[in-house]
Design an enzyme around this catalytic site. Structure first.
Site, PDB file in Angstrom:
ATOM      1  CG  ASP A 522      31.508  51.226  46.715  1.00 34.18           C
ATOM      2  OD1 ASP A 522      32.153  51.785  47.617  1.00 34.18           O
ATOM      3  OD2 ASP A 522      30.540  50.482  46.925  1.00 34.18           O
ATOM      4  CG  ASP A 549      34.113  52.734  51.777  1.00 39.64           C
ATOM      5  OD1 ASP A 549      34.987  53.125  52.571  1.00 39.64           O
ATOM      6  OD2 ASP A 549      32.919  52.604  52.097  1.00 39.64           O
TER       7      ASP A 549
END
Length: 692
Positions: A522, A549
Site C-alpha cells: 500500500d 497493491d
C-alpha cells in the site's frame, strides 16, 4: 486498504530508500513554483530580487560540479535576473550580456540566418519553459574562456541542409571551443546539419546529462585537440538514430560515460557506423550503459585506455573493445552512484528530454507583447539545521493560512525529516518541494502501519492513517522528494494489519512530479475526499516502489513517464500486485502510461493488478489500464486476478501496445484495447480538461 484479504509478509527497506531502487537519480525533478522576479516590459533594471524557483538555482553534477580554473562548480545565471524571451533579438541580447541572467525561452525562436549560433557569454542559464522552448535552424556557441553556462530543457532542431554527412555547413545545436564549466541537461537535440553537440579545443569540466540526441549524422564529438585537457561526464542520455560520434572522444583526459542508452532501431534509414569511440590518448570509463542494435558499439584506438564495466549489449554486431590500461576513478573528483543497467532503458526513455515543469513560473518578461505576470507565490523554508524559517515540514504546513487562494511553496532543504506530514483540506494550493540536486537529497520518512495503536490510545491508525505524507487539499503538488514508509515488517510479524502507506492523496488536481515514493504494501494510496467527490492525480517523472497493491484507491490517476519498481517481500520471496483500483462506476481509474514496470524479483511473480471492492461494495467498477509501457519479465502471463470474491473480468482491466518480456498477446486472460478504445483512454481523457 481495509477490505478483507490475505495479509502479506514482506521485506523492510534497510534505509529510507527501497532495496533495488536505482541509486543515481538526476535533477530532472528539481521543479518548483517559488517566488520569482517581477519585471514588466522595459523594466529590467528596476527588478527586486526574490527567492528564485529551484530550477533557476540548480547546479550541475559530474565534472561540471568540480571546483577548478577559478570556478566553483556550474550554476549558470543563479543570482542574476530572470527574464523570459520569445524573440531572437531578446534571446541574443541576454545570452551575450556580460552580467548573469536566467533566460527562459517561452516559445519557438527561428534563427536568422539559418545556421546562426548565438555566442553565449559566461554566467548564463538558458532554459526552456516547459516543453515550449524551441530553437529552430541554429544553436549556441561558447567560445574560449566562456564558463559557468547551463543550457537546459530546450528543443534545438532542424538546421539540416539536405546533405546527410554535411561537410559545408557547420551548424551545430551546441558547440564549445575552449569553454569550461558547462552543463547541458534535459534537452531534445535533433536534425542538424553537423553535430548535435561539439565539445572542442580544450573545453573541460563539462557534464552532458538526460538529453535526447536523434536523427542526425553526427551525434556528439569531443576533443579535436593535441592536449590532454578535457574532463567530461556523459550520463543518462538517449542517443538514437545517429550514424556516428555517439560520442567520439579524442584526447580527453577523463571521459566518464555511464547509464546512457544507445539505440539503432531496425528498419529505418539510419544505420550506425559505430557507437562510443575512445580516440587518441583518451582515458575513458564506460559503465552501466545499454547498446541496442548498434554496429561496432564500443571501439578504441590502440593509444587509448578504455575500461568497460556493467554494460549491456542487445542485437549489436562488430567491434566491442576495451583495454589499453587503466582509466580513472571518477569518485576522486565527484560523487555518483550509477543506476543498474537493466533499469536504463525505462529510466532514460521516461526521463530524458525537456520536462513540462522546468522553466515554468518565471514571470519576468523581455517582450512588450508578454502577458501580465501572475502573482508571486509565497515561500516558506524548512531546514533541519535551523537555517530555514521552520525545522519541520509540518510546522511550515501549519503556517499556511486556511482558505489560501494563491500558491504557497514549502521549500525543504536537503536532509532526512523523520515526521508525518498532513496537508489539510482547507489549505489548497500548497507545493512541497525539495531543493536538493536530486529527489534523493530530501527525504520525508516515517514507519506507521495500519494495525499499530495510536499514541493517544484512540485506536489503530488504519490504512490511510498510516501515511507518512497525506495531501488532502485541492491543487497541491509535491516535487523533487523521497517519501517513504519504513515500517519494519520483519520485527512486527505479530501485527495483524501491516499496510503501511508512504503517500496518501484525497483531493483533486494533485501533481506528483520527480518523486520517489517507496514502501512495501500500500505504498501510494490515491483516494478522493468522498465517494461522490472527484480526485484527479497526475504522477510524472517518478519512481513508485512496493510489492502488494502498492498503487491503489478510487481516484482518477495517471502515472506517466515513470518507473514502477517491484521489490521482494521482507523474507526475500517474490509475489505481489501492482495496482488495486476501487474506481466508482462511471469514472476513470488508474492509467499507467509510457512507463516501465520491472524490478529485482522472480520472473512471472507479479500481477499488474486486482479488483478492490472495499467492504464488498458491489457498486464500484474498478479500472486499470496499462499502455505504451515496458513490462519486465516479472509480470505474469495472466496479469490480472480476482480479489475479495469478485471476478476481475466483470470489472475494467486492459493493456495496449506494451513491450518487453512481460508483455503478451491479446487473450481472454489478457484483454487488449482496440485502437478505437485506446483513442478514448489517453491521458487527456483521464485529466478531463485539467492541464497539470
Amino acid at each position: 486498504m481495509s477490505s478483507p484479504r490475505r495479509t502479506p509478509r514482506h521485506r523492510r527497506p534497510r534505509t529510507a530508500l527501497a532495496v533495488g531502487l536505482p541509486l543515481a537519480l538526476a535533477a530532472s525533478g528539481v521543479l518548483a513554483y517559488g517566488s520569482v522576479f517581477g519585471l514588466g516590459p522595459g523594466e529590467e533594471d528596476r527588478a527586486a530580487a526574490a527567492e528564485a524557483p529551484a530550477w533557476a538555482t540548480a547546479t550541475a553534477d559530474g565534472f561540471a560540479s568540480v571546483d577548478a580554473l577559478g570556478q566553483k562548480g556550474t550554476y549558470g545565471g543563479r543570482g542574476g535576473r530572470t527574464v523570459t524571451v520569445r524573440t531572437l533579438a531578446d534571446l541574443e541580447r541576454y545570452a551575450t550580456a556580460p552580467e548573469p541572467y536566467v533566460i527562459v525561452v517561452a516559445g519557438t525562436i527561428d534563427m536568422a540566418p539559418v545556421g546562426k549560433e548565438i555566442r553565449v557569454a559566461s554566467d548564463k542559464t538558458i532554459i526552456g519553459s516547459g516543453t515550449v522552448g524551441h530553437i529552430v535552424g541554429g544553436g549556441f556557441f561558447l567560445g574560449p574562456g566562456v564558463h559557468n553556462v547551463i543550457i537546459r530543457n530546450l528543443t534545438i532542431r532542424d538546421s539540416y541542409q539536405g546533405v546527410w554527412n554535411d561537410k559545408e555547413h557547420d551548424f551545430d545545436a551546441i558547440q564549445m571551443d575552449g569553454a569550461h564549466h558547462v552543463w547541458i541537461d534535459h534537452n531534445d537535440l535533433r536534425h542538424t546539419a553537423d553535430g548535435l553537440i561539439d565539445v572542442r579545443k580544450d573545453s573541460t569540466y563539462v557534464t552532458v546529462s538526460w538529453n535526447k540526441l536523434s536523427n542526425a549524422n553526427k551525434a556528439f564529438g569531443i576533443g579535436w585537440t593535441q592536449n590532454l585537457v578535457t574532463d567530461i561526464t556523459v550520463h543518462h542520455n538517449w542517443i538514437r538514430e545517429t550514424e556516428q560520434r555517439n560520442p567520439s572522444t579524442d584526447n580527453a583526459a577523463h571521459a566518464h560515460l555511464y547509464n546512457n542508452l544507445m539505440e539503432d532501431a531496425p528498419g529505418t534509414a539510419v544505420t550506425s557506423s559505430y557507437g562510443n569511440y575512445a580516440r587518441g590518448r583518451t582515458r575513458m570509463l564506460l559503465e552501466n550503459s545499454v547498446f541496442q542494435g548498434m554496429r561496432n558499439p564500443v571501439i578504441r584506438d590502440a593509444t587509448a585506455a578504455l575500461v568497460q564495466r556493467g554494460n549491456v549489449f542487445s542485437g549489436t554486431s562488430g567491434r566491442n573493445e576495451s583495454g589499453g590500461g587503466t582509466a580513472f576513478d571518477p569518485k576522486r573528483y565527484y560523487g555518483y552512484a550509477p543506476d543498474a543497467a537493466r533499469d536504463v532503458p525505462g529510466l532514460v526513455k521516461s526521463g530524458a528530454g525537456p520536462r513540462s515543469s522546468l522553466g515554468r513560473a518565471a514571470a519576468t518578461t523581455a517582450t512588450t507583447a508578454a502577458p501580465a505576470a501572475a502573482p508571486a507565490a509565497r515561500t516558506l523554508t524548512v531546514a533541519k539545521d535551523g537555517t530555514g524559517q521552520y525545522r519541520t515540514v509540518q510546522a511550515a504546513v501549519d503556517a499556511v493560512p486556511a482558505g489560501n487562494t494563491s500558491r504557497v511553496v514549502v521549500s525543504v532543504k536537503p536532509g532526512t525529516y523523520r515526521e508525518t506530514v498532513n496537508v489539510p483540506a482547507n489549505k489548497p494550493h500548497v507545493t512541497i518541494e525539495g531543493t536538493g540536486a536530486t529527489r534523493k537529497d530530501t527525504v520525508i520518512v516515517y514507519g506507521n502501519a495500519a494495525g499499530m495503536r495510536k499514541p493517544d490510545g484512540s485506536g489503530t491508525y488504519g490504512t490511510p492513517g498510516s501515511a507518512t505524507v497525506a495531501v488532502r487539499s485541492d491543487d497541491s503538488r509535491l516535487r523533487n522528494l523521497t517519501v517513504s514508509n519504513d515500517f519494519d515488517e520483519a520485527a512486527n510479524q505479530s501485527l495483524k494489519d501491516q499496510q503501511a502507506v508512504a503517500l496518501l492523496t484525497t483531493a483533486d488536481r494533485i501533481v506528483l512530479d520527480g518523486l520517489i515514493v517507496t514502501g512495501d504494501q500500500d505504498t501510494l494510496e490515491l483516494e478522493t475526499a468522498a465517494k461522490d467527490k472527484p480526485g484527479r492525480v497526475y504522477v510524472t517523472n517518478s519512481y513508485v516502489v512496493g510489492n502488494v497493491d502498492f498503487v491503489f484507491g478510487r481516484a482518477t490517476a495517471v502515472i506517466d513517464r515513470s518507473v514502477i519498481t517491484l521489490k521482494k517481500r521482507w523474507n526475500g520471496t517474490s509475489a505481489g500486485y501492482v495496482t488495486a483500483p476501487s474506481t466508482p462506476a462511471g469514472r476513470n481509474g488508474i492509467l499507467i502510461n509510457r512507463s516501465t514496470v520491472d524490478g529485482d524479483v522472480a520472473a512471472g511473480s507479479f500481477h499488474l493488478g486486482r479488483n478492490w471492492h472495499p467492504g464488498g461494495d458491489r457498486t464500484v467498477d474498478p479500472q486499470a489500464t496499462v499502455r505504451d509501457s515496458r513490462l519486465g519479465a516479472a509480470i505474469k502471463r495472466t496479469p490480472w486476478t480476482d480479489m475479495g470474491g469478485f471476478s476481475w473480468k466483470e470489472d475494467r482491466f486492459a493493456e495496449y501496445m506494451n513491450t518487453g518480456p512481460g508483455a503478451g498477446p491479446r487473450s481472454t486472460e489478457r484483454p487488449h484495447l482496440t485502437d478505437a478504445q485506446a483513442a478514448s483512454q489517453e491521458v487527456s481523457d483521464w485529466l478531463g480538461g485539467w492541464t497539470p
